[in-house]
Design a protein around this motif. Sequence first.
Motif, PDB file in Angstrom:
ATOM      1  N   SER A   2       0.797  -1.053  -0.026  1.00 23.44           N
ATOM      2  CA  SER A   2      -0.112   0.158  -0.032  1.00 23.44           C
ATOM      3  C   SER A   2       0.892   1.238   0.080  1.00 23.44           C
ATOM      4  N   SER A   3       2.138   1.263  -0.061  1.00 26.08           N
ATOM      5  CA  SER A   3       3.133   2.312   0.097  1.00 26.08           C
ATOM      6  C   SER A   3       3.700   2.611  -1.291  1.00 26.08           C
ATOM      7  N   PRO A   4       3.586   3.858  -1.560  1.00 22.78           N
ATOM      8  CA  PRO A   4       4.518   4.428  -2.682  1.00 22.78           C
ATOM      9  C   PRO A   4       5.907   4.354  -2.447  1.00 22.78           C
ATOM     10  N   ASP A   5       6.323   4.296  -1.267  1.00 26.00           N
ATOM     11  CA  ASP A   5       7.941   4.559  -1.098  1.00 26.00           C
ATOM     12  C   ASP A   5       8.649   3.287  -0.711  1.00 26.00           C
ATOM     13  N   TRP A   6       9.794   3.055  -1.336  1.00 26.93           N
ATOM     14  CA  TRP A   6      10.535   2.090  -1.083  1.00 26.93           C
ATOM     15  C   TRP A   6      11.535   2.076   0.119  1.00 26.93           C
ATOM     16  N   ASN A   7      11.700   1.206   0.946  1.00 25.15           N
ATOM     17  CA  ASN A   7      12.723   1.377   1.918  1.00 25.15           C
ATOM     18  C   ASN A   7      14.005   0.529   1.230  1.00 25.15           C
ATOM     19  N   SER A   8      15.184   0.959   1.749  1.00 25.72           N
ATOM     20  CA  SER A   8      16.569   0.535   1.120  1.00 25.72           C
ATOM     21  C   SER A   8      17.445  -0.137   2.218  1.00 25.72           C
ATOM     22  N   ILE A   9      17.834  -1.308   1.998  1.00 26.25           N
ATOM     23  CA  ILE A   9      18.768  -1.813   2.616  1.00 26.25           C
ATOM     24  C   ILE A   9      20.122  -2.188   2.033  1.00 26.25           C
ATOM     25  N   VAL A  10      21.309  -1.739   2.437  1.00 20.93           N
ATOM     26  CA  VAL A  10      22.458  -1.843   1.620  1.00 20.93           C
ATOM     27  C   VAL A  10      23.423  -2.985   2.412  1.00 20.93           C
ATOM     28  N   ILE A  11      23.626  -3.935   1.758  1.00 19.10           N
ATOM     29  CA  ILE A  11      24.363  -4.983   2.483  1.00 19.10           C
ATOM     30  C   ILE A  11      25.756  -5.320   1.748  1.00 19.10           C
ATOM     31  N   TYR A  12      27.031  -4.961   2.669  1.00 22.37           N
ATOM     32  CA  TYR A  12      27.948  -5.255   1.998  1.00 22.37           C
ATOM     33  C   TYR A  12      29.238  -5.532   3.078  1.00 22.37           C
ATOM     34  N   ASP A  13      30.487  -6.129   2.826  1.00 26.49           N
ATOM     35  CA  ASP A  13      31.318  -6.040   3.618  1.00 26.49           C
ATOM     36  C   ASP A  13      32.694  -6.671   2.942  1.00 26.49           C
ATOM     37  N   ASP A  14      33.844  -6.913   3.624  1.00 24.70           N
ATOM     38  CA  ASP A  14      34.962  -7.389   3.037  1.00 24.70           C
ATOM     39  C   ASP A  14      34.810  -8.689   2.080  1.00 24.70           C
ATOM     40  N   GLN A  15      33.714  -9.363   2.404  1.00 29.33           N
ATOM     41  CA  GLN A  15      33.522 -10.934   1.810  1.00 29.33           C
ATOM     42  C   GLN A  15      31.976 -10.747   1.283  1.00 29.33           C
ATOM     43  N   SER A  16      31.653  -9.858   0.448  1.00 24.39           N
ATOM     44  CA  SER A  16      30.590  -9.669  -0.140  1.00 24.39           C
ATOM     45  C   SER A  16      29.989 -10.973  -0.977  1.00 24.39           C
ATOM     46  N   TRP A  17      30.979 -11.366  -1.493  1.00 26.02           N
ATOM     47  CA  TRP A  17      30.704 -12.525  -2.446  1.00 26.02           C
ATOM     48  C   TRP A  17      30.215 -13.635  -1.772  1.00 26.02           C
ATOM     49  N   VAL A  18      30.341 -13.859  -0.430  1.00 24.35           N
ATOM     50  CA  VAL A  18      29.861 -15.068   0.107  1.00 24.35           C
ATOM     51  C   VAL A  18      28.520 -14.729   0.855  1.00 24.35           C
ATOM     52  N   LEU A  19      27.835 -13.389   0.786  1.00 22.34           N
ATOM     53  CA  LEU A  19      26.371 -13.359   1.079  1.00 22.34           C
ATOM     54  C   LEU A  19      25.618 -13.969   0.132  1.00 22.34           C
ATOM     55  N   ASP A  20      24.401 -14.501   0.749  1.00 21.31           N
ATOM     56  CA  ASP A  20      23.641 -15.254  -0.014  1.00 21.31           C
ATOM     57  C   ASP A  20      22.333 -15.383   0.799  1.00 21.31           C
ATOM     58  N   LYS A  21      22.216 -14.391   1.850  1.00 25.47           N
ATOM     59  CA  LYS A  21      20.827 -14.174   2.650  1.00 25.47           C
ATOM     60  C   LYS A  21      20.888 -13.187   3.496  1.00 25.47           C
ATOM     61  N   TYR A  22      19.642 -12.823   3.899  1.00 21.57           N
ATOM     62  CA  TYR A  22      19.299 -11.525   4.746  1.00 21.57           C
ATOM     63  C   TYR A  22      18.005 -11.620   5.318  1.00 21.57           C
ATOM     64  N   GLU A  23      17.715 -11.268   6.470  1.00 24.18           N
ATOM     65  CA  GLU A  23      16.512 -11.319   7.190  1.00 24.18           C
ATOM     66  C   GLU A  23      15.987  -9.702   7.524  1.00 24.18           C
ATOM     67  N   ILE A  24      14.798  -9.484   6.903  1.00 30.51           N
ATOM     68  CA  ILE A  24      14.312  -8.011   7.160  1.00 30.51           C
ATOM     69  C   ILE A  24      13.358  -8.450   8.478  1.00 30.51           C
ATOM     70  N   LYS A  25      13.642  -7.967   9.500  1.00 29.82           N
ATOM     71  CA  LYS A  25      12.933  -8.326  10.800  1.00 29.82           C
ATOM     72  C   LYS A  25      11.799  -7.084  11.122  1.00 29.82           C
ATOM     73  N   ASP A  26      10.898  -7.547  12.133  1.00 25.28           N
ATOM     74  CA  ASP A  26       9.995  -6.688  12.706  1.00 25.28           C
ATOM     75  C   ASP A  26       8.970  -5.930  11.915  1.00 25.28           C
ATOM     76  N   LEU A  27       8.512  -6.614  10.823  1.00 24.65           N
ATOM     77  CA  LEU A  27       7.584  -5.814  10.002  1.00 24.65           C
ATOM     78  C   LEU A  27       6.150  -6.005  10.570  1.00 24.65           C
ATOM     79  N   SER A  28       5.230  -5.093  10.025  1.00 23.40           N
ATOM     80  CA  SER A  28       3.933  -5.632  10.486  1.00 23.40           C
ATOM     81  C   SER A  28       3.293  -6.389   9.266  1.00 23.40           C
ATOM     82  N   THR A  29       2.248  -7.444   9.571  1.00 20.90           N
ATOM     83  CA  THR A  29       1.623  -8.264   8.866  1.00 20.90           C
ATOM     84  C   THR A  29       1.001  -7.127   7.486  1.00 20.90           C
ATOM     85  N   GLY A  30       1.085  -7.846   6.256  1.00 26.13           N
ATOM     86  CA  GLY A  30       0.591  -7.502   5.168  1.00 26.13           C
ATOM     87  C   GLY A  30       1.152  -7.852   3.783  1.00 26.13           C
ATOM     88  N   THR A  31       1.262  -7.144   2.716  1.00 28.49           N
ATOM     89  CA  THR A  31       1.721  -7.723   1.541  1.00 28.49           C
ATOM     90  C   THR A  31       2.875  -6.839   1.358  1.00 28.49           C
TER      91      THR A  31
END
Length: 121
Positions: free
Chosen positions: A66-95
């Motif tokens: 229902s929101s027109p605005d996007w939230n942004s999360i940038v993830i990186y570190d010295d070994q970004s090539w091994v990153l393959d998962k992330y969890e967005i926590k504490d959101l309200s229910t919905g679509t």
Amino acid sequence: MTFLVLLSTMIASCNGGGGSGSEQENTGTKRISLKLNWTPPSERADGSRLYPYEIGGYEILYRKNSSPDWNSIVIYDDQSWVLDKYEIKDLSTGTYEIKMATFDIDGRFSTYSDPVKVDKY
């Protein structure tokens, strides 16, 4: 840079109270976490090889449907090539809609993936 985004979700209730040292109120509000998993890209948009060490990180964009605005999360570190998962926590229910882009160590971004819709109530 292309990659496959897989998405799983987890529902958690905010139970709060009960334990010593808890600062959370027992509101009974249902909260969700969105667990994202992806396969890091191995090629660039032009088809040339993208070596794992060239991956600088990822940008995740998400919004409630229902929101027109996007939230942004940038993830990186010295070994970004091994990153393959992330969890967005504490959101309200919905679509929610979620999309991702990869960036290389020189700061060049891929196009964003097609949005993935998730319904959690």
